[in-house]
Write a protein that holds these residues in place. Structure first.
Motif, mmCIF file in Angstrom:
data_model
loop_
_atom_site.group_PDB
_atom_site.id
_atom_site.type_symbol
_atom_site.label_atom_id
_atom_site.label_comp_id
_atom_site.label_asym_id
_atom_site.label_seq_id
_atom_site.Cartn_x
_atom_site.Cartn_y
_atom_site.Cartn_z
ATOM 1 N N VAL A 150 0.840 -1.206 0.000
ATOM 2 C CA VAL A 150 0.000 0.000 0.000
ATOM 3 C C VAL A 150 0.870 1.249 0.000
ATOM 4 C CG1 VAL A 150 -1.679 1.312 1.368
ATOM 5 C CG2 VAL A 150 -1.943 -1.152 1.129
ATOM 6 N N GLU A 151 1.948 1.235 0.780
ATOM 7 C CA GLU A 151 2.849 2.390 0.813
ATOM 8 C C GLU A 151 3.500 2.629 -0.543
ATOM 9 O OE1 GLU A 151 3.548 4.752 3.099
ATOM 10 O OE2 GLU A 151 1.812 3.925 4.175
ATOM 11 N N ASP A 152 3.902 1.544 -1.275
ATOM 12 C CA ASP A 152 4.477 1.701 -2.627
ATOM 13 C C ASP A 152 3.488 2.405 -3.545
ATOM 14 O OD1 ASP A 152 6.866 0.522 -1.987
ATOM 15 O OD2 ASP A 152 6.228 -1.507 -2.580
ATOM 16 N N HIS A 153 2.234 2.049 -3.460
ATOM 17 C CA HIS A 153 1.187 2.660 -4.294
ATOM 18 C C HIS A 153 1.035 4.148 -3.953
ATOM 19 C CE1 HIS A 153 -2.986 3.770 -5.330
ATOM 20 N NE2 HIS A 153 -2.758 2.978 -6.405
ATOM 21 N N ASN A 154 1.062 4.483 -2.658
ATOM 22 C CA ASN A 154 0.913 5.883 -2.253
ATOM 23 C C ASN A 154 2.108 6.728 -2.661
ATOM 24 O OD1 ASN A 154 -1.555 5.306 -1.082
ATOM 25 N ND2 ASN A 154 -0.678 4.923 0.982
ATOM 26 N N ILE A 155 3.327 6.125 -2.634
ATOM 27 C CA ILE A 155 4.532 6.871 -3.024
ATOM 28 C C ILE A 155 4.504 7.174 -4.514
ATOM 29 C CG2 ILE A 155 7.039 6.678 -3.255
ATOM 30 C CD1 ILE A 155 7.018 5.104 -0.609
ATOM 31 N N GLN A 156 4.030 6.227 -5.338
ATOM 32 C CA GLN A 156 3.970 6.427 -6.782
ATOM 33 C C GLN A 156 3.045 7.590 -7.150
ATOM 34 O OE1 GLN A 156 2.806 2.751 -8.561
ATOM 35 N NE2 GLN A 156 4.762 1.703 -8.073
ATOM 36 N N PHE A 157 1.990 7.781 -6.410
ATOM 37 C CA PHE A 157 1.049 8.865 -6.709
ATOM 38 C C PHE A 157 1.331 10.112 -5.888
ATOM 39 C CE2 PHE A 157 -1.234 5.185 -8.229
ATOM 40 C CZ PHE A 157 -1.832 5.644 -9.401
ATOM 41 N N GLY A 158 2.473 10.111 -5.152
ATOM 42 C CA GLY A 158 2.868 11.292 -4.406
ATOM 43 C C GLY A 158 2.014 11.584 -3.189
ATOM 44 N N LEU A 159 1.356 10.564 -2.651
ATOM 45 C CA LEU A 159 0.487 10.779 -1.488
ATOM 46 C C LEU A 159 1.262 10.756 -0.176
ATOM 47 C CD1 LEU A 159 -2.522 8.517 -2.535
ATOM 48 C CD2 LEU A 159 -2.287 11.011 -2.783
ATOM 49 N N HIS A 164 7.686 6.187 6.070
ATOM 50 C CA HIS A 164 6.815 5.161 6.678
ATOM 51 C C HIS A 164 7.099 3.782 6.078
ATOM 52 C CE1 HIS A 164 3.549 3.509 8.899
ATOM 53 N NE2 HIS A 164 2.830 3.216 7.809
ATOM 54 N N LYS A 165 7.414 3.750 4.758
ATOM 55 C CA LYS A 165 7.738 2.475 4.125
ATOM 56 C C LYS A 165 9.006 1.885 4.721
ATOM 57 C CE LYS A 165 9.015 0.384 -0.263
ATOM 58 N NZ LYS A 165 9.273 0.623 -1.712
ATOM 59 N N MET A 166 10.003 2.706 5.003
ATOM 60 C CA MET A 166 11.242 2.217 5.579
ATOM 61 C C MET A 166 11.004 1.656 6.995
ATOM 62 S SD MET A 166 13.884 5.204 4.280
ATOM 63 C CE MET A 166 15.272 4.457 5.135
ATOM 64 N N ASP A 167 10.147 2.327 7.741
ATOM 65 C CA ASP A 167 9.826 1.840 9.077
ATOM 66 C C ASP A 167 9.137 0.470 9.025
ATOM 67 O OD1 ASP A 167 9.618 2.232 11.996
ATOM 68 O OD2 ASP A 167 7.461 2.308 11.590
ATOM 69 N N LEU A 168 8.239 0.291 8.034
ATOM 70 C CA LEU A 168 7.561 -0.995 7.874
ATOM 71 C C LEU A 168 8.544 -2.081 7.436
ATOM 72 C CD1 LEU A 168 4.244 0.132 6.107
ATOM 73 C CD2 LEU A 168 4.515 -0.644 8.485
ATOM 74 N N GLN A 169 9.485 -1.729 6.584
ATOM 75 C CA GLN A 169 10.482 -2.700 6.141
ATOM 76 C C GLN A 169 11.365 -3.144 7.320
ATOM 77 O OE1 GLN A 169 12.362 -0.536 2.942
ATOM 78 N NE2 GLN A 169 11.033 -1.502 1.379
ATOM 79 N N ARG A 170 11.685 -2.201 8.221
ATOM 80 C CA ARG A 170 12.480 -2.546 9.401
ATOM 81 C C ARG A 170 11.717 -3.521 10.310
ATOM 82 N NH1 ARG A 170 12.227 -0.883 14.300
ATOM 83 N NH2 ARG A 170 10.803 0.821 13.765
ATOM 84 N N GLN A 171 10.408 -3.256 10.517
ATOM 85 C CA GLN A 171 9.586 -4.160 11.330
ATOM 86 C C GLN A 171 9.484 -5.552 10.688
ATOM 87 O OE1 GLN A 171 5.783 -2.575 12.571
ATOM 88 N NE2 GLN A 171 6.595 -0.467 12.644
#
Length: 394
Positions: A150-159, A164-171
């Motif tokens: 979901v975060e990848d999709h939001n980053i592509q559309f500039g949302l 936050h994606k990096m934090d999720l990847q760390r978890q």
């Protein structure tokens, strides 16, 4: 004759009046008869009441019997109970079996299970918990991966930005590391579990190990198990322990009541006001009334066993002195009565005949004492009684 006239209406009226008078007389006689019967019944009841009050004296009382208590002589382990409440016990019947607790503790601790059993159970428990943790970690990893998509999709559309994606990847990385650690732990548990299962099988023990197994093992040991045998015909009235449990010294295990009137020491205890003590002596005969169908004869065993307050339910508003003398009556020989009437605390009425010559108190039938002890007359009277008793036994 020419002047005679028959008045038919008057004759009919006279007949009606006569019929009414006769009917009233019959009704009056019937009422008088009913009234006379009622008065006769009332008078008879009154005469019967007065007769009973004059001729007889009644005292409230209760039955008193002894119970046999089988108590632990030492700290015991009660192995098996062979009787239940209400069972009839005959001489020679086994009541229960037991083992001395000291002997058991030297043989094996009472509550210990074999170590191989507890070890195998602990490994199986740890294995189950580890498998549950693995399932939780797998669910968490799947949820984190979905959030990253979901975060990848939001980053592509500039949302949103990339933080936050990096934090999720760390978890996700930490959770996957925990999953690998739990999988390694589970593998170790499985390996140890197979070893403990093999050891459990070689030991001959099982997971359903109970304290009864200790009793069975001790039973095989010569002289370890002891048995309590009944020596009388009795009925079991109470059981406080039911087997496979420790019993400490002097604790009652089972209670029985003898089915022999002499063995259970049955007697009747009566509340006697001090004003009525002059109606009793050492030879007084009495009729003990349990109910309309159950009555038996008794005689005085002991005048003045003690004093007691009259129970509240037996008091009345006509008296203000409620301290009574307790008189003990003993059953006459050769009588039969239902077992329920021979149990402790059954309420009874004790009736004595006021005009029975043997019931009248005198110096020969009441023991008198002074500062030296028994009076001379009382002492001679007792000696005569003892002599008759000895001669009767011979």
């Amino acid at each position: 004759m020419r002047n005679f006239q028959f008045n038919e209406g008057q004759a009919l009226e006279d007949q009606k009046i006569e019929a009414v008078i006769k009917q009233r007389k019959r009704k009056l006689r019937k009422q008088q008869t009913v009234f006379a019967i009622i008065m006769l019944v009332i008078f008879s009841a009154f005469v019967y009441y007065v007769y009973n009050k004059v001729v007889y004296t009644e005292f409230d009382g209760y039955v008193q019997t002894d119970y046999k208590h089988f108590r632990a002589k030492d700290d015991l382990y009660l192995y098996k109970m062979y009787k239940e409440v209400g069972d009839i016990v005959m001489p020679g019947d086994t009541l229960y079996s037991y083992m001395f607790l000291d002997n058991i503790l030297t043989y094996k601790r009472l509550y210990d299970e074999p170590q191989v059993v507890t070890g195998n159970r602990s490994i199986r428990l740890q294995t189950g918990l580890s498998a549950s943790d693995l399932n939780v970690l797998r669910v968490k990893i799947n949820e984190l991966r979905k959030q990253i998509e979901v975060e990848d999709h939001n980053i592509q559309f500039g949302l949103t930005d990339n933080s936050h994606k990096m934090d999720l990847q760390r978890q996700l990385a930490e959770t996957e590391a925990q999953l690998r650690a739990e999988m390694s732990k589970l593998s170790v548990y499985h390996s140890i579990g197979s070893e403990t299962a093999a050891a459990l099988k070689r030991s001959g023990a099982n997971e359903e190990y109970k304290r009864e197994d200790l009793g069975q093992a001790m039973e095989k040991s010569e002289g370890a198990v002891h048995y309590v045998i009944s020596g009388d015909t009795a009925v079991v009235t109470q059981i406080l322990f039911h087997g496979n449990e420790p019993v400490f010294q002097k604790e009652t295990i089972i209670q029985t009541q003898s089915m022999n009137l002499q063995t259970n020491n049955m007697k009747v205890v009566a509340y006697v006001p001090t004003d009525d003590m002059g109606k009793l002596n050492n030879r007084t005969k009495a009729e003990v009334i349990v109910n309309d169908n159950v009555k038996f004869n008794a005689h005085v065993k002991l005048l003045g066993a003690r004093t007691e307050k009259l129970p509240d339910e037996l008091r009345n508003s006509l008296s203000h002195v409620y301290t009574t003398v307790m008189v003990i009556f003993e059953l006459d020989n050769g009588q039969e009565l239902p077992f329920w009437a021979a149990v402790d605390d059954v309420p009874v009425k004790v009736r004595i005949n006021n005009y029975d010559k043997e019931n009248r108190a005198n110096a020969d039938d009441v023991w008198y004492i002074n500062e030296q002890g028994l009076t001379e007359k009382s002492r001679k009277r007792i000696e005569q009684m003892l002599k008759k008793t000895r001669n009767g036994k011979k």
